[in-house]
Design a protein around this motif. Structure first.
Motif, mmCIF file in Angstrom:
data_model
loop_
_atom_site.group_PDB
_atom_site.id
_atom_site.type_symbol
_atom_site.label_atom_id
_atom_site.label_comp_id
_atom_site.label_asym_id
_atom_site.label_seq_id
_atom_site.Cartn_x
_atom_site.Cartn_y
_atom_site.Cartn_z
ATOM 1 N N GLY A 65 0.816 -1.209 0.000
ATOM 2 C CA GLY A 65 0.000 0.000 0.000
ATOM 3 C C GLY A 65 0.850 1.259 0.000
ATOM 4 O O GLY A 65 0.538 2.232 -0.694
ATOM 5 N N ALA A 66 1.935 1.246 0.771
ATOM 6 C CA ALA A 66 2.829 2.400 0.792
ATOM 7 C C ALA A 66 3.494 2.597 -0.565
ATOM 8 O O ALA A 66 3.677 3.726 -1.020
ATOM 9 N N ILE A 106 2.192 1.754 -3.461
ATOM 10 C CA ILE A 106 1.158 2.292 -4.362
ATOM 11 C C ILE A 106 0.976 3.791 -4.124
ATOM 12 O O ILE A 106 0.879 4.572 -5.073
ATOM 13 N N LEU A 107 0.939 4.218 -2.860
ATOM 14 C CA LEU A 107 0.822 5.649 -2.554
ATOM 15 C C LEU A 107 2.038 6.425 -3.049
ATOM 16 O O LEU A 107 1.907 7.537 -3.573
ATOM 17 N N LEU A 108 3.216 5.843 -2.909
ATOM 18 C CA LEU A 108 4.424 6.519 -3.354
ATOM 19 C C LEU A 108 4.437 6.687 -4.869
ATOM 20 O O LEU A 108 4.754 7.767 -5.376
ATOM 21 N N THR A 109 4.071 5.650 -5.592
ATOM 22 C CA THR A 109 4.053 5.771 -7.057
ATOM 23 C C THR A 109 2.982 6.763 -7.501
ATOM 24 O O THR A 109 3.191 7.503 -8.464
ATOM 25 N N GLY A 110 1.858 6.790 -6.824
ATOM 26 C CA GLY A 110 0.825 7.777 -7.160
ATOM 27 C C GLY A 110 1.284 9.191 -6.893
ATOM 28 O O GLY A 110 1.007 10.115 -7.671
ATOM 29 N N ALA A 111 2.012 9.395 -5.803
ATOM 30 C CA ALA A 111 2.502 10.733 -5.478
ATOM 31 C C ALA A 111 3.587 11.177 -6.447
ATOM 32 O O ALA A 111 3.650 12.342 -6.830
#
Length: 146
Positions: free
Chosen positions: A43-44, A46-51
């Motif tokens: 999950g982290a 995924i959030l990092l790639t989205g950011a």
């Protein structure tokens, strides 16, 4: 209320539940915690790639107009210099701590046998402390160029 302060009870309950689970079921608890850890890391990620993939206009509302952007310096130049300065100070301080620990203990051992070695022993300890000052000077130079 601050979001981080609201998360403290949840963190404490999670920690207590983890300790209870590990004490009750050792093998299965470790497998469950490893699976949860992998899930959280995914999950982290995924959030990092989205950011990292988001552009500058991604934060704007649906119809919000952005003001014209002023001329900017390269975005990472100042931040990289500050990180380099922090690494220089941290590395030199840790190195100086090890050097002072070893030379200080050797100096005290030598002075316990021959007290007249005090001046020479303190010079050696002071030279070891100079390592931290060198790192601080490098950090000041790097921050000045940022």
């Amino acid at each position: 209320m601050n979001l981080w302060l609201a998360a403290v009870p949840a963190f404490l309950l999670t920690a207590a539940g983890t300790i209870f689970l590990v004490k009750r079921r050792k093998r299965s608890a470790l497998k469950l915690l490893a699976a949860l850890n992998l899930l959280l890391m995914g999950g982290a990620l995924i959030l990092l790639t989205g950011a990292l993939a988001a552009g500058p206009a991604a934060a704007a509302g649906a119809g919000a107009a952005l003001p014209p952007a002023p001329a900017q310096t390269p975005a990472g130049a100042g931040g990289s210099a500050l990180i380099a300065a922090a690494i220089a100070v941290a590395g030199s301080s840790i190195g100086a701590a090890f050097a002072v620990a070893y030379t200080g203990s050797a100096a005290l051992a030598a002075m316990s046998e021959r007290p007249e070695l005090f001046g020479r022993a303190m010079v050696v300890v002071g030279l070891a402390e100079g390592i931290a000052i060198y790192g601080l000077i490098i950090a000041i130079i790097l921050i000045g160029r940022a």
